[in-house]
Design an enzyme around this catalytic site. Structure first.
Site, mmCIF file in Angstrom:
data_model
loop_
_atom_site.group_PDB
_atom_site.id
_atom_site.type_symbol
_atom_site.label_atom_id
_atom_site.label_comp_id
_atom_site.label_asym_id
_atom_site.label_seq_id
_atom_site.Cartn_x
_atom_site.Cartn_y
_atom_site.Cartn_z
ATOM 1 C CB CYS A 1 8.984 -34.495 14.996
ATOM 2 S SG CYS A 1 10.327 -34.531 16.195
ATOM 3 C CD GLN B 1 5.139 -34.144 15.422
ATOM 4 O OE1 GLN B 1 5.906 -33.582 14.656
ATOM 5 N NE2 GLN B 1 5.430 -34.389 16.676
ATOM 6 C CG HIS C 1 10.331 -30.259 15.083
ATOM 7 N ND1 HIS C 1 9.288 -31.109 15.375
ATOM 8 C CD2 HIS C 1 10.033 -29.689 13.906
ATOM 9 C CE1 HIS C 1 8.402 -31.033 14.400
ATOM 10 N NE2 HIS C 1 8.824 -30.192 13.496
#
Length: 169
Positions: free
Chosen positions: A34, A28, A108
């Site tokens: 994400c 990433q 996340h």
């Protein structure tokens, strides 16, 4: 999280782990992407169960990036217009205002997948997939729950989390 992540990375580098070459993993490199990376991980590692439309941008992206390294996939995603536009429009359709792409957020997304009979944690912020051991289609959900419980045990006071299952059935 950061302490555990560092310790885990050092432990795996020292001991090694088995990661099947068929695991699709990408880094990433785009801030606040994400969720998109997690969805790509989930779909890419279940391509054989998916029915893509003929002109699917995601199908083309996956086909084009299949032979790339995790870092090359990340760079390719940075320039892949169709997914970028979809990501941005989806982020703005949410129930809350989407943060700017550069804003620091304390959220996340990762993906847990079954590839070749092993449960892998795919987190684009980590340097590699994490093999959590053997699984099967029948036991995957149960084993994935155990991995999630370990996440929760590391920070039992944290209540901000979600779990989403992708079913190709």
């Amino acid at each position: 999280y950061e302490t555990f992540r560092t310790e885990e990375e050092e432990r795996i580098k020292a001991k090694g782990q088995d990661v099947k070459s068929s695991v699709y993993f990408m880094k990433q490199t785009i801030n606040n992407a994400c969720g998109t990376i997690g969805l790509i991980h989930a779909i890419a590692n279940n391509r054989d169960k998916m029915n893509f439309e003929t002109n699917s941008s995601l199908k083309k992206f996956l086909e084009d990036s299949l032979s790339m390294t995790p870092e090359e996939r990340a760079k390719y995603l940075e320039t892949y217009e169709a997914i970028r536009v979809t990501h941005e429009s989806s982020a703005h359709e949410g129930q809350t205002e989407a943060p700017s792409i550069d804003e620091k957020v304390d959220l996340h997304f990762i993906a847990l997948v079954n590839v070749g009979g092993h449960l892998y944690e795919l987190d684009g912020r980590k340097p590699f997939p994490i093999n959590h051991g053997e699984t099967s289609d029948d036991s995957f959900l149960e084993f994935a729950i155990e991995v999630c419980k370990k996440f929760m045990e590391r920070d039992p006071e944290e209540l901000r989390f979600n779990a989403i299952a992708l079913s190709a059935a």
